[in-house]
Design a protein around this motif. Structure first.
Motif, PDB file in Angstrom:
ATOM      1  N   SER A  28      20.556 -41.605  47.152  1.00 31.74           N
ATOM      2  CA  SER A  28      21.843 -42.123  46.688  1.00 31.74           C
ATOM      3  C   SER A  28      21.828 -43.650  46.674  1.00 31.74           C
ATOM      4  CB  SER A  28      22.992 -41.614  47.572  1.00 31.74           C
ATOM      5  OG  SER A  28      22.803 -42.036  48.913  1.00 31.74           O
ATOM      6  N   ASP A  29      20.646 -44.224  46.796  1.00 32.15           N
ATOM      7  CA  ASP A  29      20.458 -45.670  46.774  1.00 32.15           C
ATOM      8  C   ASP A  29      19.309 -45.977  45.810  1.00 32.15           C
ATOM      9  OD1 ASP A  29      19.218 -48.294  47.501  1.00 32.15           O
ATOM     10  OD2 ASP A  29      20.782 -48.319  49.026  1.00 32.15           O
ATOM     11  N   ILE A  30      19.602 -46.671  44.710  1.00 31.61           N
ATOM     12  CA  ILE A  30      18.576 -46.959  43.703  1.00 31.61           C
ATOM     13  C   ILE A  30      17.465 -47.821  44.285  1.00 31.61           C
ATOM     14  CG2 ILE A  30      18.106 -48.122  41.513  1.00 31.61           C
ATOM     15  CD1 ILE A  30      20.833 -47.292  40.541  1.00 31.61           C
ATOM     16  N   ASP A  31      17.831 -48.827  45.072  1.00 36.73           N
ATOM     17  CA  ASP A  31      16.819 -49.716  45.648  1.00 36.73           C
ATOM     18  C   ASP A  31      15.836 -48.942  46.521  1.00 36.73           C
ATOM     19  OD1 ASP A  31      17.879 -52.078  44.485  1.00 36.73           O
ATOM     20  OD2 ASP A  31      19.411 -52.160  46.036  1.00 36.73           O
ATOM     21  N   GLU A  32      16.351 -47.991  47.282  1.00 34.36           N
ATOM     22  CA  GLU A  32      15.489 -47.185  48.145  1.00 34.36           C
ATOM     23  C   GLU A  32      14.553 -46.310  47.308  1.00 34.36           C
ATOM     24  OE1 GLU A  32      15.803 -44.072  51.935  1.00 34.36           O
ATOM     25  OE2 GLU A  32      17.609 -44.640  50.810  1.00 34.36           O
ATOM     26  N   LEU A  33      15.084 -45.730  46.244  1.00 31.39           N
ATOM     27  CA  LEU A  33      14.246 -44.928  45.345  1.00 31.39           C
ATOM     28  C   LEU A  33      13.134 -45.770  44.742  1.00 31.39           C
ATOM     29  CD1 LEU A  33      15.285 -42.336  42.701  1.00 31.39           C
ATOM     30  CD2 LEU A  33      13.946 -44.308  41.979  1.00 31.39           C
TER      31      LEU A  33
END
Length: 362
Positions: A56-61
């Motif tokens: 649910s976090d683009i940066d983490e993906l």
């Protein structure tokens, strides 16, 4: 076989279509992650499609998934932010239509991808739909002589998700949602010939209590080579999806119906499951669609984009193409408001394209 790792941003209707395309038709791609703003939806999508990672976090993906390509299937207002994040992370990008909400966003996205040396691929499936591609090949062979008019229409009774009806999230109504297909297809048929003027009319005829956005539009685009393109788009047409194209030439004519030629005429006394996109009932007579995803061109465009990444080639449909479509959409909104032809180039400063119509009506 080399498999390119890919992550999908989004877990809605179009993300389902993309994942079906990858799993069934594109063995060169491996979907390794999915993102949704709602973690429970990301988890459900991952479970449904057997994807190992969900976020649910683009940066983490972008940091952890190992994806080389980011496939953006998010609402319009999130396109720019997601693209800039992906480009900064060195990821190639496939993005659903429209490219962006504004021309300023489009320019920023294109520039960021060029600076990062990543591919920005505009997912316009009508440029890859088998029936429409057969028509284009026929035209290239001289089958209709010189083209003088193109028509394309896409119509149904309204989108799946609420955000489409909110101008602040979508940037506009049916023109932004479906008119972009016709405009892109006109340019594709004409080898990206420049548009020189746009005339349009539009109204909210069916969803008046739900949106201020237009749900019915007709747009006339004049191109530099003299060809006229007529785009008819509606969220007010009942009975399921209607997608058809017409080519008029000095030596012939072609009518191509994307759905009816791929359907079985059926009658059901009590109804059955899925008939076709946007059909609200299957009781009585209906057109039972088959291989819907394949016939609309989704696997073909995505397979082409993965090939471009693997072989470092330029995609047939780029971010610049998406921007050109958006500029014509701007002109159409302005034309509908002012009741006159709008000439291109056209780049007014607005928060969203539909403001040119809503705020400029006489």
């Amino acid at each position: 076989m080399r498999r390119t790792k890919l992550a999908i941003l989004g877990s809605g209707f179009i993300a389902d279509i993309h994942i079906e395309s990858y799993h069934r038709f594109i063995p060169e791609a491996e979907v390794v992650a999915v993102y949704s703003r709602d973690l429970s939806k990301a988890r459900a999508f991952a479970d449904k499609h057997k994807i190992s990672q969900f976020y649910s976090d683009i940066d983490e993906l972008l940091e952890k998934s190992g994806a080389e390509v980011i496939d953006i299937c998010l609402p319009n207002f999130l396109h720019c932010t997601a693209t800039l994040k992906a480009a900064a992370a060195g990821k190639h990008i496939i993005i659903e239509k429209p490219l962006a909400v504004t021309l300023e966003e489009a320019d920023t996205m294109i520039d960021a991808c060029k600076k990062a040396r990543v591919k920005l691929m505009y997912a316009e499936e009508l440029c890859f739909a088998p029936k429409y591609e057969r028509v284009r090949q026929m035209v290239k062979e001289g089958g209709v002589g010189d083209i003088y008019m193109l028509k394309q229409g896409e119509k149904h009774s309204g989108p799946h998700s609420d955000w489409f009806y909110d101008k602040n999230l979508s940037g506009g109504g049916v023109l932004m949602d479906m008119g972009c297909h016709a405009i892109a297809w006109f340019r594709w048929m004409l080898n990206n010939c420049k548009a020189v003027s746009v005339y349009a009319t539009m109204a909210t005829v069916y969803h008046k209590g739900r949106t201020v956005c237009e749900d019915n539009s007709v747009v006339i685009v004049e191109f530099e080579n003299g060809v006229v393109g007529v785009a008819e788009n509606s969220w007010a047409k009942h009975g399921g999806m209607d997608d058809r194209a017409e080519v008029y030439g000095t030596g012939g004519v072609v009518y191509a119906d994307l759905f009816m030629g791929n359907a079985a005429l059926s009658y059901s006394k009590h109804g059955y499951g899925y008939a076709m996109e946007k059909a609200d009932t299957s009781i009585g007579w209906s057109f039972t669609i088959f291989e819907e995803v394949f016939n609309q061109g989704y696997p073909h465009e995505l397979k082409h984009f993965i090939h471009c990444v693997q072989n470092d080639t330029t995609p047939l449909v780029t971010g610049e193409d998406g921007r050109a479509v958006l500029e014509i959409i701007y002109a159409a909104y302005a034309s509908a408001a002012e009741g006159k032809k709008i000439y291109l180039p056209f780049h007014p400063k607005v928060d969203r394209p539909i403001d040119l119509w809503l705020n400029g009506r006489k």
